[in-house]
Write a protein that holds these residues in place. Structure first.
Motif: not given
Length: 302
Positions: A1-4, A28-33, A39-40, A52-58
């Motif tokens: 994971m990197g920069i979005l 990469s700095a965001l926690p998973l699940k 606010e950017l 609202l971002i949710t990282l789920t391993p796929c």
């Protein structure tokens, strides 16, 4: 994971597009699940973007060359097959299977650029997953030879493969599309698909060669059939077509020429450039006025 990288665009009723601003997210700095509310602030623009971002391993998403094809390795193929065997039917119910697509080549594409060539690339879409090939410049017969893998969430999904012509900073031009239901895939068989138009109703120009492998768990696939389908988040926006633009310009030219010729004809009648033509025109005008007078008054003058 990197920069979005995120871009915010505005589009008015006239289909004019304007980029309002950009921002970046360090994935990469965001926690998973976990639900991450961010606010950017936008660069070069007043305002911010609320996400609202949710990282789920796929598992299964990848792009590779033919020489490192995942399912070509017997040991790796066996591990994947074991993951989706009958004994694991009740584990990770959302992980139904895996699809591998070899994008080999396309032939006889439409020439979208002025010299009679195109700069084609290929976009693959399955649900909300989108993967893209590199661009091959100045050719109508590109060979990509890339391997894409997708996780299967619904066995009733349809794989959409669209060929575009890269056009610099402008939206890409459409070169053809195919839609392949997952249940129609025959494992390991190279197939030639005739490209169709955007509505998939008529044949377009050219064809694309694909080879696909599908491994899935029938029990999970059956259970997922009774659950709501995943919402599609990708908006299908109509892009500017050079072909349609050229056709519309020709229509405007023909109408303009017709109006100009009519004006010149009327002008020549009033200027008596041709005595016979002007006389006939004025006689026809008098007859038309006389008939109109009779229709309006209902009487005849002798």
């Amino acid at each position: 994971m990197g920069i979005l990288d995120i871009e915010v665009w505005a589009k008015d009723s006239k289909k004019h597009q304007e980029r309002l601003g950009t921002c970046k997210v360090d994935i990469s700095a965001l926690p998973l699940k976990q639900d991450n509310c961010l606010e950017l602030p936008l660069d070069n623009c007043v305002g911010a973007l609320l996400l609202l971002i949710t990282l789920t391993p796929c598992a299964g998403v990848s792009i590779s060359d033919l020489c490192v094809c995942p399912l070509a390795d017997p040991s790796e193929r066996e591990q994947i097959a074991q993951r989706y065997c009958w004994q694991n039917s009740l584990r990770e119910m959302k992980d139904v299977g895996i699809l591998q697509v070899k994008v080999l080549k396309a032939v006889d594409l439409l020439a979208a650029d002025f010299p009679g060539k195109s700069d084609p690339f290929c976009l693959l879409e399955l649900g909300n997953d989108r993967l893209q090939t590199h661009t091959i410049y100045k050719t109508l017969n590109p060979e990509w030879n890339k391997v894409f893998t997708f996780p299967i969430k619904d066995i009733h999904d349809v794989l959409e493969v669209t060929v575009f012509d890269e056009d610099g900073d402008k939206p890409p031009d459409f070169l053809g599309k195919v839609a392949i239901p997952l249940l129609s895939i025959r494992d390991g068989q190279p197939n030639c698909y005739v490209l169709k138009n955007k509505d998939l109703e008529q044949a377009f120009k050219g064809a694309i060669y694909l080879e696909m492998d599908l491994i899935y768990n029938p029990v999970k696939a059956s259970i997922r059939t009774f659950t709501p389908r995943e919402k599609r988040f990708v908006e299908d926006g109509r892009k500017l077509s050079k072909k349609i633009l050229s056709r519309d310009v020709d229509r405007v030219k023909r109408i303009t020429v017709a109006i100009w010729n009519t004006v010149q004809f009327l002008k020549s009648c009033f200027q008596w450039e041709s005595t016979s033509r002007s006389a006939v025109a004025f006689v026809e005008a008098d007859c038309l006025l006389y008939v109109t007078f009779l229709d309006n008054t209902g009487s005849c003058l002798w």
